[in-house]
Structure formats: C-alpha cells, structure tokens
Design a protein around this motif. Sequence first.
Motif, PDB file in Angstrom:
ATOM      1  N   LEU A 111     -27.587 -15.373 -98.025  1.00 15.45           N
ATOM      2  CA  LEU A 111     -26.195 -15.633 -97.660  1.00 15.45           C
ATOM      3  C   LEU A 111     -25.577 -14.411 -97.001  1.00 15.45           C
ATOM      4  CD1 LEU A 111     -24.851 -17.327-100.929  1.00 15.45           C
ATOM      5  CD2 LEU A 111     -25.447 -18.497 -98.800  1.00 15.45           C
ATOM      6  N   GLU A 112     -24.733 -14.646 -96.017  1.00 15.71           N
ATOM      7  CA  GLU A 112     -23.838 -13.599 -95.521  1.00 15.71           C
ATOM      8  C   GLU A 112     -22.600 -13.574 -96.404  1.00 15.71           C
ATOM      9  OE1 GLU A 112     -22.824 -14.093 -91.424  1.00 15.71           O
ATOM     10  OE2 GLU A 112     -24.699 -13.188 -90.725  1.00 15.71           O
ATOM     11  N   GLY A 113     -21.850 -12.500 -96.310  1.00 15.07           N
ATOM     12  CA  GLY A 113     -20.668 -12.346 -97.153  1.00 15.07           C
ATOM     13  C   GLY A 113     -19.680 -13.486 -97.029  1.00 15.07           C
ATOM     14  N   ASN A 114     -19.278 -13.819 -95.810  1.00 13.59           N
ATOM     15  CA  ASN A 114     -18.315 -14.905 -95.618  1.00 13.59           C
ATOM     16  C   ASN A 114     -18.896 -16.258 -95.989  1.00 13.59           C
ATOM     17  OD1 ASN A 114     -16.333 -13.162 -94.825  1.00 13.59           O
ATOM     18  ND2 ASN A 114     -16.268 -13.811 -92.692  1.00 13.59           N
ATOM     19  N   GLU A 115     -20.191 -16.410 -95.775  1.00 17.78           N
ATOM     20  CA  GLU A 115     -20.862 -17.656 -96.159  1.00 17.78           C
ATOM     21  C   GLU A 115     -20.830 -17.828 -97.672  1.00 17.78           C
ATOM     22  OE1 GLU A 115     -25.094 -19.859 -95.044  1.00 17.78           O
ATOM     23  OE2 GLU A 115     -24.921 -17.688 -94.930  1.00 17.78           O
ATOM     24  N   ALA A 116     -21.005 -16.718 -98.406  1.00 13.05           N
ATOM     25  CA  ALA A 116     -20.970 -16.769 -99.867  1.00 13.05           C
ATOM     26  C   ALA A 116     -19.583 -17.163-100.364  1.00 13.05           C
ATOM     27  CB  ALA A 116     -21.376 -15.413-100.443  1.00 13.05           C
ATOM     28  N   ILE A 117     -18.538 -16.684 -99.703  1.00 12.35           N
ATOM     29  CA  ILE A 117     -17.173 -17.076-100.062  1.00 12.35           C
ATOM     30  C   ILE A 117     -16.993 -18.580 -99.886  1.00 12.35           C
ATOM     31  CG2 ILE A 117     -14.740 -16.887 -99.385  1.00 12.35           C
ATOM     32  CD1 ILE A 117     -15.335 -13.964 -98.611  1.00 12.35           C
ATOM     33  N   ALA A 118     -17.452 -19.088 -98.747  1.00 13.30           N
ATOM     34  CA  ALA A 118     -17.317 -20.520 -98.472  1.00 13.30           C
ATOM     35  C   ALA A 118     -18.053 -21.351 -99.513  1.00 13.30           C
ATOM     36  CB  ALA A 118     -17.849 -20.819 -97.077  1.00 13.30           C
ATOM     37  N   LEU A 119     -19.253 -20.939 -99.857  1.00  8.72           N
ATOM     38  CA  LEU A 119     -20.034 -21.686-100.845  1.00  8.72           C
ATOM     39  C   LEU A 119     -19.365 -21.614-102.218  1.00  8.72           C
ATOM     40  CD1 LEU A 119     -22.574 -23.328-101.391  1.00  8.72           C
ATOM     41  CD2 LEU A 119     -23.806 -21.190-101.809  1.00  8.72           C
ATOM     42  N   GLY A 120     -18.838 -20.435-102.573  1.00  9.55           N
ATOM     43  CA  GLY A 120     -18.135 -20.297-103.848  1.00  9.55           C
ATOM     44  C   GLY A 120     -16.913 -21.186-103.922  1.00  9.55           C
ATOM     45  N   ALA A 121     -16.164 -21.257-102.819  1.00  9.66           N
ATOM     46  CA  ALA A 121     -14.965 -22.114-102.784  1.00  9.66           C
ATOM     47  C   ALA A 121     -15.343 -23.578-102.950  1.00  9.66           C
ATOM     48  CB  ALA A 121     -14.214 -21.894-101.476  1.00  9.66           C
ATOM     49  N   ALA A 122     -16.422 -23.989-102.278  1.00 10.89           N
ATOM     50  CA  ALA A 122     -16.861 -25.381-102.386  1.00 10.89           C
ATOM     51  C   ALA A 122     -17.272 -25.715-103.814  1.00 10.89           C
ATOM     52  CB  ALA A 122     -18.017 -25.635-101.423  1.00 10.89           C
ATOM     53  N   VAL A 123     -18.002 -24.805-104.449  1.00 18.90           N
ATOM     54  CA  VAL A 123     -18.421 -25.031-105.834  1.00 18.90           C
ATOM     55  C   VAL A 123     -17.210 -25.061-106.766  1.00 18.90           C
ATOM     56  CG1 VAL A 123     -19.720 -24.047-107.774  1.00 18.90           C
ATOM     57  CG2 VAL A 123     -20.729 -24.066-105.482  1.00 18.90           C
ATOM     58  N   ALA A 124     -16.215 -24.238-106.473  1.00 16.04           N
ATOM     59  CA  ALA A 124     -15.007 -24.193-107.307  1.00 16.04           C
ATOM     60  C   ALA A 124     -14.174 -25.464-107.187  1.00 16.04           C
ATOM     61  CB  ALA A 124     -14.160 -22.977-106.943  1.00 16.04           C
ATOM     62  N   GLY A 125     -14.423 -26.250-106.137  1.00 16.53           N
ATOM     63  CA  GLY A 125     -13.706 -27.513-105.997  1.00 16.53           C
ATOM     64  C   GLY A 125     -12.517 -27.482-105.064  1.00 16.53           C
TER      65      GLY A 125
END
Length: 600
Positions: A208-222
Amino acid sequence: MAFDLTIKYAGEGGEGVISAGDFTMRAASNLGYEVVTFKSFPAEIKGGYALSQVRMSDEKILSQGDGFDILVAFNGEAYEVNKPLLGEGKVLIWDGPEGGDFEPDLEELEKMGVFVYAVPMSKLAKEEVGAYITKNVIAMASVFELFGFPMEVLKEEIVKKFSRKGEDVVNLNFKAIEVAQNYVKEHLKKVDPYKVPGPLPKKDVIILEGNEAIALGAAVAGVKVYAAYPITPATTVGNYLSPLILKTGGFVYQSEDEISSMAVVIGASFAGVKAMTATSGPGISLMQELIGLASMTELPAVIVDVQRAGPSTGMPTKHEQADLFAAALGGHGDDQRIVIAPKNVEENFYLTIEAFNLAEKYQLPVLFLTDGSLSLRAEAIQTPDIKKIKENLVERPVVRKGDVKPEELENLFRYAITETGISPMFVPGESPKPYTATGLEHAENSRPRTTPNERTVMMDKRFRKISKVEEENPHLVEWDLGDLQKGDKADIAVVAWGLTASIAQEAVKRLRDKGYKIAALYPKILYPVPKNALEELASMADKILVPEASYLGHFARFMKMFTNIPQEKIVQFNVYRGEPFIPKEIEEKILELLGEKVNA
C-alpha cells in the motif's frame, strides 16, 4: 548480517523514474523482502528533477534510510544532484557511454571508490527497442541483471501493469528487458559486492501507498460520504477511496472548494452517517470556520490533512510537518477537536480507523495529519484482519424512536449535560425528538442561548469530552524504551511524531545497539497533548530531543505550553528543506547532546 540494499532511480519527471521504483519495490516484495520507498518530484506536470528510492531488507525496515547504495542516473541533472552523495562502496549506473546528455568524471569516481557501470539506456531504447518510452525498463532490467534479481518477477509485474493495454505493449516491454539483459551480459563485468540473496518465504502482506492505506482504512471503518476538492498531495485519497465507497452504496462528491466539501461532511454527519474529507494545508485554512461548526454542533467528522511545505502555495509536492498549529488551534474561539498522526503506511491504515472511532465516541472533528512523503511512501504490510477490525468499530449510539418511553421524552435533550460531556445522539427522522444543529451557543435542548451561566455550563461540558482522551486511549501514545523500564534513568529522551517518528525510531535503535540508554515516545495523539506520558518521559532524562520537519517545531512548543516539563530540558531539532530527516542526522544530534564526538 542482515541484507539491506537501497536503489535510487533519479532523472527527469516524465521519464518513468517513479514507475521504475514502483516496479522494483513490487518485485522485491514478491521475493519476500521488506520494502520502504521514498519518492520526490517537482510540481510541474512534466520535467524537473524526480527520484524514486527503494530500500529492501530481510529484516523489518523502519525508515527510508540514510541514502542509497546504488544510483541509477537517467540524466546529467540526476548525476550532479547526487554526486556529493557518491562515495566509497557506492554504485553508479549512468546513461552512457553514448546517447545520454552527460559523462561523469570516471577517473575521479574511481579514486572515490565508486563502482561505475555505463548502460546506454536512451540509445538502447531508441535504436534497439524502437521506443524511447522504454528507457526506464532498460534501466530496471539492467539493475535486475547486475544485482541478481530473478528477471521473472519483473516480467510478472510488467504483465500485471500492462496486460490491459494489450499484448503488443507487454511484448514491447519484454523486448526492452531482453535488450538490457543482453547488453549487461556482453558489455559489463560485475565489480561491486551487491547481490540479492534470493527469494525468501512468502509473507501474507499487501503493498500500500500512504494515501491508499488511508482510503482502505476509511472504507473498512464504514465511511459513507466522501467530499473533497482536489489538492496536491491529498487528491489520491479520494482517487483510491471512490471505487471502494461506491461499492458499499456510499457517496462521493467533488465539491467546488474546500469550504463546501467540509459543509457536505457536516451535513452527512448530521444525517447520521460517517463522513470524511481530505485536503492539505491551504484547504485546512479554508475549512477552519466549518471545523468549528462541527465542534459546536458536536458532529463527528474526519479531516485528513496531507501536509505539504507552506505557507501559501509553498512547495506542493514536498514534505513538511508544519500544520500542527493550524490543525489543533486554527479555529476561532475555544473549540474541541482531536489531532492524530501516523508514523508509517501501516499506521495510515489503522489510525484512519481510529480517527472514525474517536470522532464517533467524542462527537467532534478529528484531524488526521499525514504528509507528502508519507502519502507516496509504499510498504508491504501484514494483511489486515478485516473481520476483527469491524468487530471493534465504534458505531454512533443514536437514540431512536421506540428506545424512549413517552414520559422520558420531556427530559431527553440532544446536548444534555452529562458527567463525561458526551450527550445522546439524535438523527433527524430516526430519533424521537427534533433538534437544531446550530453554530450559535445553545442550551441542552439545542435552542440558542447566550446567558453567562448557560455559556459556561456548555463550554465546560464540551471540554469535558476531551479532558480524558489520553487516559481513555493509552494505545495512542507509543513508548519505546528498549531494555529500560518506566522510571529508569536514561542517557537522553526522544519525542517524535508523524513520519519523523519512524526515522527517529531507527536512529534510537542504532544507538541502543551501541550501548546507549535511550527512552523514546512516539505520540500518535498530538492534541489534546498527552501531558501525563510526556511528563513521565521527562522524569527519565535530563534532555529531551524533539526532531520535527518544520521551522518552528510545533510539538516541541506544545510541550512547553501544555506540560510542566522545564523548558530547558526540551531541545528542538528542526529541518524545513522539503525532505524528511534521515536517521543519521538524528543519531548524530543525540550523540552531540551526549557530548560525544561525531565522525565526519
């Protein structure tokens, strides 16, 4: 001894320098190695100096390292910029001996102990492959052949990247690989000591890139609503998040400016869903009034700030940590907000989830401070256990119709005064009573009120919410004590946050390996300032080094403002050059403070 190798591709923006690093990083990860990248490029769409650096190791990597072992110079500017960094044991691969735009002083480099390989990348791409665009593939394949990478892993990545463009494109890149391989075999004799040992056991990781990790975290968070205005270096958060959020029935909105994007987030939160935006420093400046509205209305909101060098337009593509004052104290009046910051890509993912949990729990805006370098940094992280994460998500405790008996309605208020300061949450249409979400000061029932008593009571209530954030979330303060225990005497203490924390962590580890006793703290929560942990750390040492990538050293000044640590104990160490620290700088500063001589 651990295998640890850093390869740096450098050249002109648009020549494929960045993608060369990405291909190499993915190939190394596929071979089972730990990887960390560092990228930098100018604000121009094309042209200007760009670099992509890949560090790989068979052990855990904490930072981008002190520099490169192997430099691949695509042009003369790349050579001149990096020439001062060349020295004994380094490798230079340059675009020659014909067809490039420069020629290094080979005699001087030989005296310096630099290993030099000439690979006519431009000429081979034009004349042998017939496509100048493959110059970066020539460079990569030469690196792979010289340093023992299995060429098949590069070919696999080429197929993954270009198969959708058709077989002809894949074959063109394969031809470039073959041309480079043949050139290296026929014309170059290996004289350097570097070699990739070979494949390691496969790991359960994702890259993951940094911004990609943020996006994935947000999606998992709902997250259900994402609204933003494009801005470097935050735009790719939305680019990565859009397809994820749309699959879950969410909503993505590109607003006309940062002010309206924050307004959309507040409106969505008022309607009962998790919402976020992402921006950089200029956008944070524009959002401040509406961040205050989220605070006054006590509505959860997540605001990602991918910091860049300012003020004003500053250096849009460069690294800095100078938005902390704005993030924590930038609003007018005394508002309530939480500010957190990750130190690496893995924390970008998990701390984004934490940001939503904090926003929902404390009913306020949470600002998430990452930065331009971390936004582009790529790491291979352990594949997250999504099911376990979702079991621990904080969901909004909405009071719904049917939850309340008729006789209880009269004393049910959206902004009820409570011991914790956290009030019942209402959602229009779902909750048993309407309420007004207003920016005006208000009473428990949400009606505007300006009497001295009601103002005092409501301010106290809102600030009670954040009075125990540190106490209730101890996992947001990372202790790094080595063999020490809390309360032991250390030679020195270190406090670092954000990307700088990962770099400081490597410097601390090196010095511990040499016998120094160092106590370190890497706070993920920056505001409210974790006063108790900082004061406990301060009791362990006579000096506290606080390295920060800003001129003013924001967190060091917060330590002086919000704690009882004697100011003379706090030593600021600041860089503001648009690039992060390297571990060696922090290591040498610690030795200097300890009165040790540092070898030049």
